[in-house]
Design an enzyme around this catalytic site. Structure first.
Site, short mmCIF file in Angstrom:
data_model
loop_
_atom_site.label_atom_id
_atom_site.label_comp_id
_atom_site.label_asym_id
_atom_site.label_seq_id
_atom_site.Cartn_x
_atom_site.Cartn_y
_atom_site.Cartn_z
N TYR A 172 3.08 -15.12 15.22
CA TYR A 172 4.02 -15.33 14.11
C TYR A 172 3.68 -16.60 13.36
O TYR A 172 3.28 -17.61 13.97
CB TYR A 172 5.44 -15.49 14.64
N TYR A 198 2.55 -9.00 21.78
CA TYR A 198 2.35 -10.39 22.17
C TYR A 198 3.10 -10.71 23.46
O TYR A 198 4.09 -10.07 23.79
CB TYR A 198 2.77 -11.35 21.04
N ARG A 215 5.79 -7.98 24.46
CA ARG A 215 6.58 -7.21 23.51
C ARG A 215 5.73 -6.07 22.97
O ARG A 215 4.57 -6.29 22.59
CB ARG A 215 7.02 -8.07 22.31
N HIS A 231 6.24 -4.37 17.10
CA HIS A 231 7.57 -4.17 16.50
C HIS A 231 7.71 -4.93 15.21
O HIS A 231 7.03 -5.94 14.98
CB HIS A 231 8.67 -4.60 17.48
N HIS A 281 10.90 -6.64 13.03
CA HIS A 281 12.32 -6.99 13.01
C HIS A 281 12.91 -6.57 11.66
O HIS A 281 12.29 -6.79 10.62
CB HIS A 281 12.50 -8.50 13.18
FE LIG Z 1 9.29 -10.30 17.60
#
Ligand SMILES: [Fe+2]
Lengths: 199, 245
Positions: free
Chosen positions: B111, B150, B160, B163, B165
């Site tokens: 991110y 990640y 995870r 995905h 959000h």
């Molecule tokens: Fe996330």
């Protein structure tokens, strides 16, 4: 067998996660400039009617630790109790903003216009209040709460009246700390747990 | 906006359709879940009204995550996808003119955020957020790249699934929803404690977007379809009782 209903079920919620700021407050996350107009910076513009106030606080977890990553959305009426879009509402009040906890201290700060009393469906009035929606990592469904004000008449508020354990009402009342200044701490869990709603 | 017309109270949230606040497999929720029950009551005008966002405030690249970070100068690295769908309410009515915001990791699972220190590299051409407003039929589209899986600290070895959000407003503040879209076929979904905070299997399946080849563009991008349902309104002829009845 019976007839099939044509109603749908709401999409399930998921936690906003630790990086919620990327999508909701890009400048905070380090993505300043990705949008020409970032939304949610303020609930009002210069020239809005009413008293400008400042509310500060923290969000703490069940151990008393202050969250650094919480995002709070606020929604409120203008000084005369009308919501943006309603007839006669103050065009300088959007009534909606996003507030992020400081990444170092966890303190949050909301500068806004003090809302007026809001009429209920079918009569009666709600005392001046700000509706909150709190999201963060570890919060699976956004939490609804409200800020009321210590220096307003809250006695007849129909929402506060629904809280059976009267001392809990206090968790929804912002304490006056100075001229136009209030303190409102949110406790997610444990001693002094803030009242959260399902409305 | 016809805010003065009473559309009726919001349909009470079916809490069984959502994750419980406390789920020990998702450790952070243990500290951040209220212990006391929520106070349930009928919505008031404060929950039934909500902010509205005009199309005018959005930029032309706001829903194009491949190009929005570089303002169109250079495309992001990754598998190009169209994420699209429709926003409806529980009354099965489309929700037009509502803001959708998304955020996601880059193709390597990193991110762009002050607090993300994962050693997968940042993509200089990828920011990771987008936003759009649904059209008159409640439809929306984003052009983006498939985010990478990640690792995250929870139990010993936690990943995870891929995905995106998703944040949706609706027309009432009480409809406010944040969720996550997963991708069909990802084996990490079944192993993810966050995805599995949703206890109803049918409800979890609704977060998994199917591959939608009908909307893919040959030689350009794949497509995934993600429909969203928000709370509805309880509207009956008996809603507005006359005084004294
Ligand atoms: Fe996330």
């Amino acid at each position: 067998m019976v007839q099939k209903l044509d109603t749908l079920t709401e999409t399930p919620s998921q936690t906003a996660g630790p990086y919620v700021h990327i999508g909701t407050a890009p400048t905070y996350a380090g993505l300043g400039g990705i949008y020409e107009h970032e939304i949610g910076q303020t609930t009002y513009q210069d020239g809005a009617e009413g008293e400008v106030i400042e509310i500060t606080g923290t969000v703490t977890d069940g151990t008393g630790w202050v969250l650094r990553d919480a995002v709070i959305e606020v929604w409120q009426a203008d000084a005369s109790g009308r919501f943006a879009g309603q007839e006669g509402a103050d065009p300088k009040v959007t009534g909606w903003a996003r507030v992020c906890a400081d990444p170092e201290s966890g303190e949050w700060r909301l500068g806004t216009i003090k809302p007026g009393p809001v009429p209920m469906r079918g009569g009666g009035w709600q005392a001046p209040h700000i509706v909150l929606w709190i999201v963060a990592r570890g919060i699976n469904t956004g939490l609804q709460s409200r800020i009321y004000f210590e220096d307003e008449a809250n006695g007849d508020d129909p929402v506060l009246a629904r809280i059976e354990q009267r001392p809990r009402v206090d968790t929804l009342i912002a304490k006056k700390t100075g001229d136009g200044r209030y303190r409102f701490d949110i406790r997610l869990q444990g001693a002094g747990e803030t009242v959260f709603f399902d409305m | 906006m016809t805010a003065t017309r009473d559309l009726g109270p919001l349909i009470p949230r079916n809490r069984d359709a959502h994750p419980p606040a406390y789920d020990p497999d998702y450790k952070t929720s243990v500290f951040r879940s209220p212990h006391l029950p929520l106070i349930s009551m009928e919505s008031t005008p404060s929950e039934e009204t909500g902010p509205r966002f005009g199309h005018a405030r959005l930029g032309p690249l706001d829903n194009n995550l491949i190009l929005n970070w570089t303002k169109g100068a250079a495309p992001a690295v990754g598998e190009r996808i169209l994420m699209h769908g429709r926003v409806l309410d529980e009354n099965a009515r489309p929700v037009p003119d509502t803001l959708i915001e998304i955020w996601q990791a880059n193709a390597g699972g990193r991110y762009r955020h002050i607090k993300d220190t994962y050693f997968a590299p940042l993509d200089p051409n990828f920011g990771g957020c987008g936003r759009t407003i649904t059209d008159e039929n409640g439809c929306y589209e984003f052009l983006t790249i498939r985010p990478g899986a990640y690792p995250w600290p929870n139990r010993g070895n936690e990943w995870r699934p891929m995905h995106v959000h998703v944040s949706v407003f609706g027309h009432s503040f009480g409809q406010r929803l944040i969720t996550q879209m997963y991708f069909e076929g990802d084996p990490l979904i079944a192993r993810c404690p966050i995805a599995n905070t949703v206890k109803d299997r049918g409800q979890l399946d609704r977060l998994v977007a199917p591959l939608d080849l009908g909307r893919a563009r040959p030689m350009d991008f794949l497509a995934y379809k993600f429909d969203i349902v928000l709370r509805g309104r309880r509207q009956t002829m008996f809603e507005n009782k006359l005084e004294g009845m």
